[in-house]
Design a protein around this motif. Structure first.
Motif, PDB file in Angstrom:
ATOM      1  N   TRP A 317      -4.151  -5.669 -10.206  1.00  0.00           N
ATOM      2  CA  TRP A 317      -3.038  -6.635 -10.212  1.00  0.00           C
ATOM      3  C   TRP A 317      -2.661  -6.979  -8.766  1.00  0.00           C
ATOM      4  CZ3 TRP A 317      -1.301  -9.616 -13.882  1.00  0.00           C
ATOM      5  CH2 TRP A 317      -0.006 -10.147 -13.834  1.00  0.00           C
ATOM      6  N   LYS A 318      -2.702  -8.264  -8.426  1.00  0.00           N
ATOM      7  CA  LYS A 318      -2.531  -8.663  -7.027  1.00  0.00           C
ATOM      8  C   LYS A 318      -1.181  -8.261  -6.436  1.00  0.00           C
ATOM      9  CE  LYS A 318      -5.615 -12.384  -5.703  1.00  0.00           C
ATOM     10  NZ  LYS A 318      -5.773 -13.819  -5.395  1.00  0.00           N
ATOM     11  N   ALA A 319      -0.134  -8.345  -7.216  1.00  0.00           N
ATOM     12  CA  ALA A 319       1.187  -7.971  -6.698  1.00  0.00           C
ATOM     13  C   ALA A 319       1.188  -6.520  -6.242  1.00  0.00           C
ATOM     14  CB  ALA A 319       2.255  -8.205  -7.759  1.00  0.00           C
ATOM     15  N   ASP A 320       0.541  -5.643  -7.032  1.00  0.00           N
ATOM     16  CA  ASP A 320       0.493  -4.223  -6.677  1.00  0.00           C
ATOM     17  C   ASP A 320      -0.393  -3.978  -5.461  1.00  0.00           C
ATOM     18  OD1 ASP A 320       2.159  -3.528  -8.760  1.00  0.00           O
ATOM     19  OD2 ASP A 320       0.519  -3.124 -10.153  1.00  0.00           O
ATOM     20  N   LEU A 321      -1.458  -4.747  -5.357  1.00  0.00           N
ATOM     21  CA  LEU A 321      -2.368  -4.550  -4.234  1.00  0.00           C
ATOM     22  C   LEU A 321      -1.841  -5.136  -2.934  1.00  0.00           C
ATOM     23  CD1 LEU A 321      -5.897  -5.308  -5.782  1.00  0.00           C
ATOM     24  CD2 LEU A 321      -4.735  -3.116  -5.584  1.00  0.00           C
ATOM     25  N   LEU A 322      -1.160  -6.299  -3.038  1.00  0.00           N
ATOM     26  CA  LEU A 322      -0.866  -7.064  -1.829  1.00  0.00           C
ATOM     27  C   LEU A 322       0.603  -7.336  -1.523  1.00  0.00           C
ATOM     28  CD1 LEU A 322      -3.638  -9.801  -2.199  1.00  0.00           C
ATOM     29  CD2 LEU A 322      -3.645  -7.893  -0.602  1.00  0.00           C
ATOM     30  N   ASP A 324       3.899  -6.492  -3.340  1.00  0.00           N
ATOM     31  CA  ASP A 324       5.116  -5.721  -3.591  1.00  0.00           C
ATOM     32  C   ASP A 324       5.475  -4.824  -2.401  1.00  0.00           C
ATOM     33  OD1 ASP A 324       5.351  -6.923  -6.020  1.00  0.00           O
ATOM     34  OD2 ASP A 324       4.734  -5.182  -7.202  1.00  0.00           O
ATOM     35  N   GLU A 325       6.734  -4.434  -2.363  1.00  0.00           N
ATOM     36  CA  GLU A 325       7.231  -3.590  -1.270  1.00  0.00           C
ATOM     37  C   GLU A 325       6.434  -2.293  -1.153  1.00  0.00           C
ATOM     38  OE1 GLU A 325       9.483  -2.326   1.914  1.00  0.00           O
ATOM     39  OE2 GLU A 325       9.384  -4.323   0.994  1.00  0.00           O
ATOM     40  N   ASN A 326       6.010  -1.792  -2.300  1.00  0.00           N
ATOM     41  CA  ASN A 326       5.279  -0.521  -2.323  1.00  0.00           C
ATOM     42  C   ASN A 326       3.787  -0.743  -2.578  1.00  0.00           C
ATOM     43  OD1 ASN A 326       5.162   2.336  -2.204  1.00  0.00           O
ATOM     44  ND2 ASN A 326       5.093   2.444  -4.438  1.00  0.00           N
ATOM     45  N   SER A 327       3.236  -1.824  -2.047  1.00  0.00           N
ATOM     46  CA  SER A 327       1.856  -2.211  -2.349  1.00  0.00           C
ATOM     47  C   SER A 327       0.836  -1.276  -1.694  1.00  0.00           C
ATOM     48  CB  SER A 327       1.591  -3.639  -1.866  1.00  0.00           C
ATOM     49  OG  SER A 327       1.594  -3.683  -0.452  1.00  0.00           O
ATOM     50  N   LEU A 328      -0.385  -1.322  -2.222  1.00  0.00           N
ATOM     51  CA  LEU A 328      -1.483  -0.557  -1.639  1.00  0.00           C
ATOM     52  C   LEU A 328      -1.744  -1.017  -0.208  1.00  0.00           C
ATOM     53  CD1 LEU A 328      -3.908   1.391  -1.787  1.00  0.00           C
ATOM     54  CD2 LEU A 328      -5.236  -0.495  -2.783  1.00  0.00           C
ATOM     55  N   LYS A 330       0.297  -2.268   1.986  1.00  0.00           N
ATOM     56  CA  LYS A 330       1.311  -1.756   2.906  1.00  0.00           C
ATOM     57  C   LYS A 330       1.035  -0.287   3.232  1.00  0.00           C
ATOM     58  CE  LYS A 330       6.235  -1.210   3.736  1.00  0.00           C
ATOM     59  NZ  LYS A 330       7.618  -1.387   3.224  1.00  0.00           N
ATOM     60  N   ALA A 331       0.638   0.472   2.222  1.00  0.00           N
ATOM     61  CA  ALA A 331       0.327   1.883   2.447  1.00  0.00           C
ATOM     62  C   ALA A 331      -0.856   2.035   3.406  1.00  0.00           C
ATOM     63  CB  ALA A 331       0.031   2.569   1.120  1.00  0.00           C
ATOM     64  N   ILE A 332      -1.844   1.160   3.258  1.00  0.00           N
ATOM     65  CA  ILE A 332      -3.014   1.211   4.147  1.00  0.00           C
ATOM     66  C   ILE A 332      -2.604   0.864   5.577  1.00  0.00           C
ATOM     67  CG2 ILE A 332      -5.201   0.067   4.704  1.00  0.00           C
ATOM     68  CD1 ILE A 332      -5.656  -0.195   1.649  1.00  0.00           C
ATOM     69  N   LYS A 333      -1.795  -0.191   5.723  1.00  0.00           N
ATOM     70  CA  LYS A 333      -1.399  -0.633   7.058  1.00  0.00           C
ATOM     71  C   LYS A 333      -0.520   0.386   7.777  1.00  0.00           C
ATOM     72  CE  LYS A 333      -1.871  -5.638   6.588  1.00  0.00           C
ATOM     73  NZ  LYS A 333      -1.172  -6.954   6.606  1.00  0.00           N
ATOM     74  N   THR A 334       0.262   1.134   7.024  1.00  0.00           N
ATOM     75  CA  THR A 334       1.142   2.147   7.636  1.00  0.00           C
ATOM     76  C   THR A 334       0.493   3.534   7.649  1.00  0.00           C
ATOM     77  OG1 THR A 334       2.245   2.518   5.506  1.00  0.00           O
ATOM     78  CG2 THR A 334       3.238   0.889   7.005  1.00  0.00           C
ATOM     79  N   ARG A 341      -3.238   7.724  -1.861  1.00  0.00           N
ATOM     80  CA  ARG A 341      -3.819   8.586  -2.902  1.00  0.00           C
ATOM     81  C   ARG A 341      -3.172   8.335  -4.264  1.00  0.00           C
ATOM     82  NH1 ARG A 341      -3.787  12.476   1.431  1.00  0.00           N
ATOM     83  NH2 ARG A 341      -5.938  13.034   2.030  1.00  0.00           N
ATOM     84  N   LYS A 342      -1.851   8.112  -4.260  1.00  0.00           N
ATOM     85  CA  LYS A 342      -1.156   7.802  -5.515  1.00  0.00           C
ATOM     86  C   LYS A 342      -1.706   6.521  -6.126  1.00  0.00           C
ATOM     87  CE  LYS A 342       3.304  10.062  -4.589  1.00  0.00           C
ATOM     88  NZ  LYS A 342       4.748   9.821  -4.318  1.00  0.00           N
ATOM     89  N   TRP A 343      -1.943   5.518  -5.249  1.00  0.00           N
ATOM     90  CA  TRP A 343      -2.480   4.245  -5.749  1.00  0.00           C
ATOM     91  C   TRP A 343      -3.901   4.426  -6.288  1.00  0.00           C
ATOM     92  CZ3 TRP A 343      -0.413   0.459  -7.860  1.00  0.00           C
ATOM     93  CH2 TRP A 343       0.788  -0.099  -7.438  1.00  0.00           C
ATOM     94  N   LEU A 344      -4.709   5.176  -5.623  1.00  0.00           N
ATOM     95  CA  LEU A 344      -6.067   5.403  -6.118  1.00  0.00           C
ATOM     96  C   LEU A 344      -6.045   6.042  -7.506  1.00  0.00           C
ATOM     97  CD1 LEU A 344      -7.944   6.648  -2.914  1.00  0.00           C
ATOM     98  CD2 LEU A 344      -8.429   4.575  -4.223  1.00  0.00           C
ATOM     99  N   LYS A 345      -5.187   7.013  -7.681  1.00  0.00           N
ATOM    100  CA  LYS A 345      -5.078   7.676  -8.989  1.00  0.00           C
ATOM    101  C   LYS A 345      -4.563   6.708 -10.060  1.00  0.00           C
ATOM    102  CE  LYS A 345      -4.355  12.334  -7.136  1.00  0.00           C
ATOM    103  NZ  LYS A 345      -3.392  13.443  -6.954  1.00  0.00           N
ATOM    104  N   GLU A 346      -3.587   5.859  -9.672  1.00  0.00           N
ATOM    105  CA  GLU A 346      -3.024   4.911 -10.635  1.00  0.00           C
ATOM    106  C   GLU A 346      -4.040   3.827 -10.997  1.00  0.00           C
ATOM    107  OE1 GLU A 346      -0.433   2.834 -13.173  1.00  0.00           O
ATOM    108  OE2 GLU A 346      -0.616   4.914 -12.524  1.00  0.00           O
TER     109      GLU A 346
END
Length: 361
Positions: A317-322, A324-328, A330-334, A341-346
């Protein structure tokens, strides 16, 4: 009072597309409307000049109220990838639906065509004219979703029977970059994701390839014209109680099964709902597919592909990947490894969750 907005410095410097009363009377006359203008209001404008003061791109939609004549909507357009031929085909598709009983605004012709180039000031624009419709739906509930599913199926049946093509791209093609999900975005970050959990990344990749293979059986099936963006903002309730649709701006050609499923999930996830606290995505999705199935029954092959199709959309889902505030992303960039890891599992959970095709009563 004719659409003279002077609120921005761009407009004051003559950098904004503007029209005057003479332009409007010329257009109305060309499209066979001989009536006095009472008022004009702006419904939508894309401000291309804010990004580029030299831009000559235009997207403007206005409403004109007239004496002794239904109000009309005039659309002005000059955008990348938009041709006179495309707008004409989109308009002809809308007219085909109207002629076959689908509730949609009447469009007006100029010299036998629905679209025409005009030069207004320093701008070249494609113009169309159609009746204004009221009763725009502000939200979607299960009842409206079922009616919308029926409506979409009717448009698909009409397009297929007429073998009608718009010859344009669409928002909801799962085998291309689309507005709902993106496997390619996920794979873009393989170098960042693999070191954290190579086995899990490979497991997700393998399942995503399996899901894509399952829906690729429809890749070479005929594509027909679709409205392309059925949503509450493009739906209205007519005086006769029927649900209608307008705005064929995103109309193009698609596999009709792809369009049905992606429009259904789009409506179930991304619309406004009467009570968001009580919103049940599954209920909206089921209602939409029930309505569609009643007019255009899903085949066995389509039902078998559905679990994999749904898994792809929800997992990537693009919103989750790109977005949303808690997107994958954003996690990669920070470099938030815990969140990655949470995103990979989800994502792994979602791509392996294969829901049964809904059962219809």
């Amino acid at each position: 009072k004719i659409l003279k907005q002077q609120t921005s410095f761009l407009a004051k410097r003559g950098k904004m597309f503007e029209i005057d009363i003479n332009n409007l009377y010329k257009i109305l006359t060309d499209f066979g409307i001989d009536s006095k203008i009472q008022s004009v209001s702006e419904l939508q404008r894309h401000h291309y000049e804010k990004q580029d003061s030299q831009s000559k791109e235009v997207r403007l939609i206005i409403k004109i109220e007239l004496d002794n004549h239904p109000s009309v909507v005039v659309r002005f357009k000059n955008e990348k990838g938009v041709t006179l031929s495309l707008v004409e085909r989109q308009s002809r598709f809308a007219n085909l639906l109207l002629e076959n009983g689908v509730e949609t605004p009447k469009q007006y012709k100029c010299e036998g065509n629905f679209a025409k180039w005009y030069t207004i000031g320093a701008y070249h624009v494609i113009v169309t004219v159609e009746n204004f419709v009221s009763g725009q739906l502000a939200f979607v509930d299960a009842k409206i979703a079922e009616a919308t599913g029926k409506l979409l199926a009717q448009t698909h049946n009409i397009a297929e029977k007429a073998a009608f093509h718009v010859n344009g791209s669409v928002l909801f093609d799962p085998l291309q970059e689309n507005d709902l999900f993106s496997v390619s975005v996920f794979r873009q970050y393989e170098k960042e994701l693999m070191p954290l959990d190579a086995a899990l990344y490979k497991r997700i990749k393998k399942q995503s390839e399996k899901c894509l293979q399952k829906i690729s059986v429809f890749q070479y099936e005929p594509r027909y014209a679709v409205q392309g963006d059925i949503s509450n903002c493009n739906l209205y309730k007519a005086e006769n109680g029927e649900i209608g649709l307008f705005d064929f701006n995103r109309s193009g050609d698609n596999n009709l099964y792809f369009d049905a499923i992606m429009q259904a999930i789009f409506e179930a996830r991304l619309m406004d709902y009467p009570d968001k606290a009580q919103h049940h995505e599954d209920a909206i999705l089921h209602a939409f597919l029930t309505g569609y199935h009643s007019q255009r029954p899903f085949s066995g092959t389509q039902k078998k592909a559905y679990p994999y199709f749904y898994a792809l959309i929800t997992a990537f889902w693009k919103a989750d990947l790109l977005y949303d505030e808690n997107s994958l992303l954003k996690a990669i960039k920070t470099n938030d490894k815990e969140n990655i890891r949470k995103w990979l599992k989800e994502i792994d959970r979602r791509v392996h969750t294969l829901p049964d095709f809904p059962a219809f009563d």
